[in-house]
Write a protein that holds these residues in place. Structure first.
Motif, short mmCIF file in Angstrom:
data_model
loop_
_atom_site.label_atom_id
_atom_site.label_comp_id
_atom_site.label_asym_id
_atom_site.label_seq_id
_atom_site.Cartn_x
_atom_site.Cartn_y
_atom_site.Cartn_z
N LEU A 1 68.48 -18.31 -0.21
CA LEU A 1 67.21 -18.66 -0.77
C LEU A 1 66.84 -20.12 -0.99
CD1 LEU A 1 64.61 -17.80 -2.31
CD2 LEU A 1 65.81 -18.10 -4.68
N LEU A 2 65.76 -20.52 -0.01
CA LEU A 2 65.38 -21.91 -0.18
C LEU A 2 63.98 -21.91 -0.80
CD1 LEU A 2 66.41 -24.60 1.22
CD2 LEU A 2 65.25 -24.16 3.11
N PHE A 3 63.71 -23.01 -1.46
CA PHE A 3 62.22 -23.03 -2.22
C PHE A 3 61.79 -24.54 -1.58
CE2 PHE A 3 59.35 -23.99 -5.87
CZ PHE A 3 58.57 -23.01 -5.77
N GLY A 4 60.38 -24.52 -1.49
CA GLY A 4 59.83 -25.84 -0.85
C GLY A 4 58.53 -26.01 -2.11
N THR A 5 58.46 -27.22 -2.25
CA THR A 5 57.63 -27.65 -3.30
C THR A 5 56.62 -28.88 -2.48
OG1 THR A 5 58.88 -29.51 -4.17
CG2 THR A 5 58.90 -27.36 -5.11
N SER A 6 55.56 -29.13 -3.22
CA SER A 6 54.68 -30.21 -2.76
C SER A 6 54.27 -31.11 -4.01
CB SER A 6 53.68 -29.78 -1.90
OG SER A 6 52.47 -29.49 -2.82
N GLY A 7 53.32 -31.98 -3.78
CA GLY A 7 52.92 -33.04 -4.93
C GLY A 7 52.16 -32.10 -5.88
N SER A 8 51.46 -31.06 -5.55
CA SER A 8 50.82 -30.03 -6.40
C SER A 8 51.69 -29.39 -7.38
CB SER A 8 50.00 -29.24 -5.70
OG SER A 8 48.65 -29.76 -5.15
N THR A 9 52.96 -29.29 -6.97
CA THR A 9 53.90 -28.59 -7.82
C THR A 9 54.85 -30.07 -8.76
OG1 THR A 9 54.76 -27.40 -6.13
CG2 THR A 9 56.13 -27.37 -8.07
N GLN A 10 54.76 -31.04 -8.27
CA GLN A 10 55.38 -32.42 -8.88
C GLN A 10 54.19 -32.96 -9.75
OE1 GLN A 10 56.98 -33.30 -4.42
NE2 GLN A 10 55.72 -34.90 -5.58
N PHE A 11 53.08 -32.91 -9.79
CA PHE A 11 52.08 -33.49 -10.63
C PHE A 11 52.13 -32.67 -11.92
CE2 PHE A 11 48.90 -36.10 -7.72
CZ PHE A 11 50.18 -36.77 -7.24
N PRO A 12 51.72 -31.27 -12.11
CA PRO A 12 52.08 -30.52 -13.42
C PRO A 12 53.23 -31.05 -14.14
CG PRO A 12 51.13 -29.37 -11.76
CD PRO A 12 51.82 -30.30 -10.91
N TYR A 13 54.28 -31.23 -13.34
CA TYR A 13 55.54 -31.55 -14.14
C TYR A 13 55.59 -32.93 -14.75
CZ TYR A 13 60.41 -32.96 -14.44
OH TYR A 13 61.42 -33.31 -14.85
N LEU A 14 54.66 -33.83 -13.88
CA LEU A 14 54.54 -35.19 -14.45
C LEU A 14 53.76 -35.37 -15.62
CD1 LEU A 14 54.36 -36.84 -10.89
CD2 LEU A 14 56.31 -37.46 -12.50
N LEU A 15 52.67 -34.46 -15.72
CA LEU A 15 51.72 -34.64 -16.64
C LEU A 15 51.96 -33.92 -17.95
CD1 LEU A 15 48.51 -34.42 -14.26
CD2 LEU A 15 49.43 -36.49 -15.61
N GLY A 16 53.02 -33.20 -17.89
CA GLY A 16 53.40 -32.29 -18.93
C GLY A 16 52.47 -31.03 -19.15
N ASP A 17 52.10 -30.19 -17.91
CA ASP A 17 51.31 -29.24 -18.12
C ASP A 17 52.09 -28.18 -18.81
OD1 ASP A 17 50.04 -26.61 -17.37
OD2 ASP A 17 48.97 -27.71 -15.73
N PRO A 18 51.44 -27.36 -19.61
CA PRO A 18 52.20 -26.46 -20.54
C PRO A 18 52.38 -25.07 -19.80
CG PRO A 18 49.83 -26.54 -21.11
CD PRO A 18 49.95 -27.64 -20.27
N ARG A 19 51.99 -25.23 -18.70
CA ARG A 19 52.23 -23.90 -17.74
C ARG A 19 53.55 -24.04 -16.95
NH1 ARG A 19 47.02 -23.20 -14.81
NH2 ARG A 19 46.68 -25.48 -14.91
#
Length: 362
Positions: free
Chosen positions: A95-113
């Motif tokens: 299993l390999l998983f790929g992220t992008s900036g659209s995954t990083q930004f909610p993390y950076l901003l503290g998105d409750p989801r």
């Protein structure tokens, strides 16, 4: 970390990655196995093209030449897939998983989801990318290298969400004084391009792989006009022209030519901080928590072999662009820098999101 140190540390980490590429123990043999590379976006976007580009190269480089299949899990701007991956544990390295900036930004901003934690995952490869914004043919005639002739136009933009990677173009257009109304809820940037093609959107942006894969055809057909790239970083942390699109002006150049747009101050500092977090190490491949070092080392060695291919730069330039590829220690450093912004930049963006879009993450 300042931008100069950021750029230089990634270059240094690229060389350091070679020191950890050799596996500590015997390689894992994937003969007869299938590896699932999960992408948390739709199959029409830049992340899909990125993974589909690397998948066959990875298959050739891994011991046993397993089949690498790219699968898609779109939803909630990629947080659905990332939350799912957080719950996965190592079983056999398939299993390999790929992220992008659209995954990083909610993390950076503290998105409750967000219920995922990057530090729990094992990065094995990361690549930089760029992005290009473009206009419809009619409005493109009014673009002269500045946004001065575009300020009285009401644009429509298909967006994954203001807290995703779309934050970078939305804030850029805001700083240029343009009226861009986002239609939120699309599952990937490729869906935004399809809206543009159908005339439902009048302005669009794609990451480099998405732009090279489809948007260049729109430009060639005369239905789209390139406006600007986000640029790239030089060794001193300055924004320069994107090496994949050297003939397209950067946002910095367009801003400098536009009345009322400034390349200094709070807005510029915040935009640049999120550009840095979102693009120089924009797409990252991870193995799940609990993956043994033997498996991690096997993947690192395989991606190192991909990068060392004599034809890699030529192949990459055509499909994903001319950007650095970080492996092993380089990927770990890229991940850290991609998931870190200053408190000041975060505060500015959170305030802007609430004022302009009614998005409150506090």
């Amino acid at each position: 970390m300042n931008l100069s140190k950021f750029a230089k540390s990634l270059v240094a980490a690229t060389f350091l990655s070679g020191a950890v590429a050799a596996p500590a123990v015997a390689e894992t043999d994937f003969s007869g196995q299938t590896i699932e590379w999960v992408i948390p976006f739709s199959e029409t976007g830049g992340s899909a093209k990125w993974a589909n580009f690397f998948a066959p190269l990875l298959s050739e480089a891994l011991p046993g030449n397993p089949t690498v299949v790219v699968k898609f899990m779109p939803g909630a701007g990629s947080t659905k897939g990332a939350n799912w991956f957080q719950s996965q544990e190592h079983e056999d390295g398939t299993l390999l998983f790929g992220t992008s900036g659209s995954t990083q930004f909610p993390y950076l901003l503290g998105d409750p989801r967000v219920r995922y934690e990057y530090s729990d995952w094992n990065p094995v490869m990361a690549t930089g990318t760029g992005g290009v914004a473009y206009l419809n043919a009619e409005d493109g005639k009014k673009f002269d290298g500045s946004a001065n002739g575009l300020k009285g136009i009401d644009f429509i933009y298909g967006s994954q969400g203001a807290t995703r990677l779309d934050l970078v173009p939305l804030l850029a257009w805001k700083m240029l004084g343009m009226n861009v109304e986002p239609v939120f809820g699309i599952k990937g940037r490729g869906d935004g391009r399809l809206m543009f093609e159908r005339g439902e959107a009048t302005i669009d942006y794609q990451t480099s792989s998405g732009y090279l894969g489809a948007s260049v055809d729109l430009v060639a057909a005369g239905t789209a006009v390139p406006m600007m790239s986000w640029g790239a970083l030089d060794d001193d942390g300055n924004i320069v022209r994107d090496p994949t699109f050297p003939d397209i002006p950067t946002f910095k150049e367009v801003c400098e030519a536009t009345e009322g747009c400034a390349t200094s101050g709070e807005a510029w500092d915040a935009w640049k901080a999120f550009f840095v977090a979102g693009f120089p190490s924009q797409k990252i491949a991870f193995l799940p928590a609990g993956t043994p070092q033997e498996v991690i080392d096997t993947y690192v060695k395989a991606f190192e072999a991909v990068r060392a291919r004599p034809d890699f730069k030529t192949l990459a330039a055509k499909q994903v662009g001319k950007y650095p590829m970080f492996v092993g220690a380089g990927a770990a450093r890229a991940t850290k820098d991609a998931t870190t912004v200053s408190p000041e930049a975060k505060a500015f963006v959170l305030d802007w999101l609430e004022q302009d879009y009614g998005v409150s993450l506090n």
